[in-house]
Design an enzyme around this catalytic site. Structure first.
Site, PDB file in Angstrom:
ATOM      1  N   GLU A 111       0.800  -1.225   0.000  1.00 20.03           N
ATOM      2  CA  GLU A 111       0.000   0.000   0.000  1.00 20.03           C
ATOM      3  C   GLU A 111       0.832   1.273   0.000  1.00 20.03           C
ATOM      4  O   GLU A 111       0.520   2.224   0.712  1.00 20.03           O
ATOM      5  CB  GLU A 111      -0.929   0.017   1.230  1.00 20.03           C
ATOM      6  CG  GLU A 111      -1.895  -1.137   1.257  1.00 20.03           C
ATOM      7  CD  GLU A 111      -2.721  -1.193   2.542  1.00 20.03           C
ATOM      8  OE1 GLU A 111      -3.920  -1.451   2.440  1.00 20.03           O
ATOM      9  OE2 GLU A 111      -2.165  -0.993   3.637  1.00 20.03           O
TER      10      GLU A 111
HETATM   11  C1  TNX Z   1      -4.472  -3.926   4.662  1.00 17.69           C
HETATM   12  S1  TNX Z   1      -2.942  -6.268   4.222  1.00 17.69           S
HETATM   13  C2  TNX Z   1      -3.186  -3.734   5.145  1.00 17.69           C
HETATM   14  C3  TNX Z   1      -3.006  -3.370   6.554  1.00 17.69           C
HETATM   15  C4  TNX Z   1      -4.312  -3.282   7.292  1.00 17.69           C
HETATM   16  C5  TNX Z   1      -5.227  -4.392   6.843  1.00 17.69           C
HETATM   17  C6  TNX Z   1      -6.499  -4.448   7.605  1.00 17.69           C
HETATM   18  C7  TNX Z   1      -1.808  -5.283   4.069  1.00 17.69           C
HETATM   19  C8  TNX Z   1      -0.584  -5.783   3.493  1.00 17.69           C
HETATM   20  N1  TNX Z   1      -2.050  -4.025   4.441  1.00 17.69           N
HETATM   21  O1  TNX Z   1      -2.308  -2.144   6.630  1.00 17.69           O
HETATM   22  O2  TNX Z   1      -4.054  -3.371   8.648  1.00 17.69           O
HETATM   23  O3  TNX Z   1      -5.502  -4.204   5.488  1.00 17.69           O
HETATM   24  O4  TNX Z   1      -7.247  -5.582   7.283  1.00 17.69           O
END
Ligand code: TNX
EC number: 3.2.1.52
Length: 519
Positions: free
Chosen positions: A331
């Protein structure tokens, strides 16, 4: 004729609800184990653990014998002395390392139960430990009580030969969104290692907080681990280096390897609050305890960024005996694609320079530098072209598809905790997928294993963790360990396991999909 008569009678008895006559049968059947063992052959009478039973543990197996004794002493009240060699005819649970057994691999074991004793054989202590976890489940559920119980401590007779399907069977805890104390983490290790989980991934930094001491950048924890750095301003805290070392050792004593994660180049707001030079304009951003994602980025063009990253990797590698170091990479919406690639081209090789295998969320697969790395798939699609291309170049994959393996997602709309962006995940959803065929272009040989992440935006206490992890964690553990997948068998074994959690006060979600035993 006789057989059908008996069967008919039994049917009538069942229908009329009159209990069948008590038989000298053990409370548990030999195959009632989570995760399902590979080969189970019930035969002959079983073993009864008694006040005279000893634990036979010749040289080098002591660490496993200690775990076995700790597991059996509280509920039985027996002494269960650990001896190098049991006297002739003494009832014993014996552990032994054997030289070579191609059926067992690195973590497999053989367990045989005869009236005179129980023998567990393996080529490694990890294998013996796995056998011990199986043996615990073959005793009546009351073995998990924390105080002495009156019970017939019988183990059903027969043989088990068992080994894992995948080498990596992981669980993840997020200490960044809400800090979890070393004691809570240890309790979690105790529970997950029962299901033969052998890696614990710790998510140690994020926008809200920084949870691991780094000596060369002390404000990371002085500021990023301060009280109030949890989501919504709750909690705070961090692991000191010595807390971390102690946790790593505790985990190792349960054959669990710790994988530390520092998330970058995104998810770094807490680091930038502590060290404003890590932003491009040198201005400290405000601290954030909301649950937005994707707004922070390290400054890709500044050299200080790489001094910071290298210091963190060097210090973490030095206190981490396990092979993997997770560098996040998910992300990074505030980093341009070109910057992301430039960052990974420098950072992925740094991890190998400090002797570790680089591990990251599947976004790292976009970088050519990820060829020897491990990518953790958290997507929801059944195909990922970028990941498939990296796999063709040698990247290995750990499967954590968010819509089936994320333990922070709600079970159903009424679940009081958790998120639901990836969907509702009831037990059957967590169980009904195959890590070896789930992703197009990612064949079983490229899959190192599975991991069940537990993000903690909504989770504060150990009770919260347990409610979300259990009973879905054993579903993921079974996908990682067992070569068969059979929902009817799984739900029956899981239902029979419930009283073991109850005996220890583990507050699991009583899923309506499971026939919970009330015994
Ligand atoms: C996505 S999964 C994220 C996390 C959040 C999560 C909550 C991922 C690699 N990144 O930053 O905590 O969703 O479900």
């Amino acid at each position: 004729m006789r057989a059908s008569l008996v069967a008919g009678l039994a049917g009538v008895l069942l229908l009329t609800g009159i209990p069948a006559p008590a038989q000298a049968q053990p409370a548990v059947s030999l195959g009632s184990v989570l995760p399902a063992p590979q080969q189970v052959r019930p035969h002959g009478p079983g073993f009864r653990l008694g006040a005279r039973t000893v634990i036979e543990a010749p040289g080098g197996t002591r660490v496993v014998a200690d775990r076995l004794a700790e597991a059996l002493r509280p509920a039985t009240g027996f002494r269960l002395p650990i001896v190098g060699r049991a006297g002739r005819g003494a009832p014993a649970i014996s552990l032994e390392l054997v030289r070579h057994d191609p059926r067992l691999g690195d973590e497999g074991y053989r367990l045989s139960v005869r009236p005179g004793g129980v023998a567990i054989r393996a080529t490694t202590n990890a294998g013996l430990f796995a056998g011990v976890q199986t043996l615990r489940q073959l005793l009546p559920a009351r073995i998990d009580a924390t105080t002495p119980q009156r019970a017939a401590w019988t183990v059903p007779g027969g043989d088990i030969v068992d080994r894992p399907r995948f080498a990596y069977r992981g669980a993840m805890l997020d200490l960044a969104r809400h800090f979890h104390t070393p004691d809570e983490i240890k309790r979690y290790i105790d529970e997950i290692s029962r299901f033969k989980i052998n890696y614990l991934h710790l998510h140690l930094s994020d926008d809200q907080g920084w949870r691991i001491q780094i000596d060369s950048w002390p404000r990371l924890t002085a500021v990023g681990g301060a009280p109030g750095t949890g989501v919504d301003g709750a909690g705070g805290g961090f692991l000191t280096t010595s807390d971390y070392r102690d946790l790593v050792a505790y985990a190792a004593g349960r054959f669990v390897t710790v994988v530390p994660e520092i998330d970058m180049p995104g998810h770094v707001n807490a680091a930038q609050v502590a060290y404003p030079e890590l932003t491009c304009d040198g201005q400290a951003p405000p601290p954030r305890t909301d649950t937005e994602v994707g707004y922070s980025s390290l400054c890709i063009g500044k050299e200080v960024t790489y001094r910071f990253v290298e210091d963190v990797i060097r210090e973490l590698a030095a206190i981490t005996p396990g092979p993997y170091l997770h560098i996040g990479g998910d992300e990074a919406h505030a980093t341009t694609d070109a910057d992301y690639l430039a960052f990974q081209a420098r950072v992925l090789p740094l991890v190998s320079r400090y002797g570790k295998v680089a591990y990251g969320w599947n976004e790292i697969a976009a970088s050519p530098a990820a060829a020897g790395a491990i990518a953790q798939y958290w997507g929801r699609a059944r195909a990922d072209a970028t990941l498939a291309a990296a796999v063709a170049d040698g990247t290995k994959v750990i499967m954590s598809p968010a819509n089936v393996a994320y333990l922070d997602q709600k079970y159903d709309p009424s679940t009081p905790l958790g998120l639901s962006w990836a969907g509702y995940i009831e037990v059957r959803t967590a169980y009904d997928w195959d890590p070896g065929t789930h992703l197009e272009g990612v064949p079983e040989e490229a899959v190192l294993g599975v991991e069940a992440p537990l993000w903690s935006e909504t989770l504060r206490t150990l009770d919260d963790i347990e409610f979300m992890a259990f009973p879905r964690l054993p579903a993921i553990a079974e996908l990682g360990w067992s070569t068969t997948r059979d929902w009817e068998s799984f739900r029956t074994r899981l239902g029979a396991y419930g009283p073991r959690w109850t005996a220890r006060g583990v507050g699991f979600h009583p899923s309506p999909q499971i026939p919970w035993s009330t015994a």
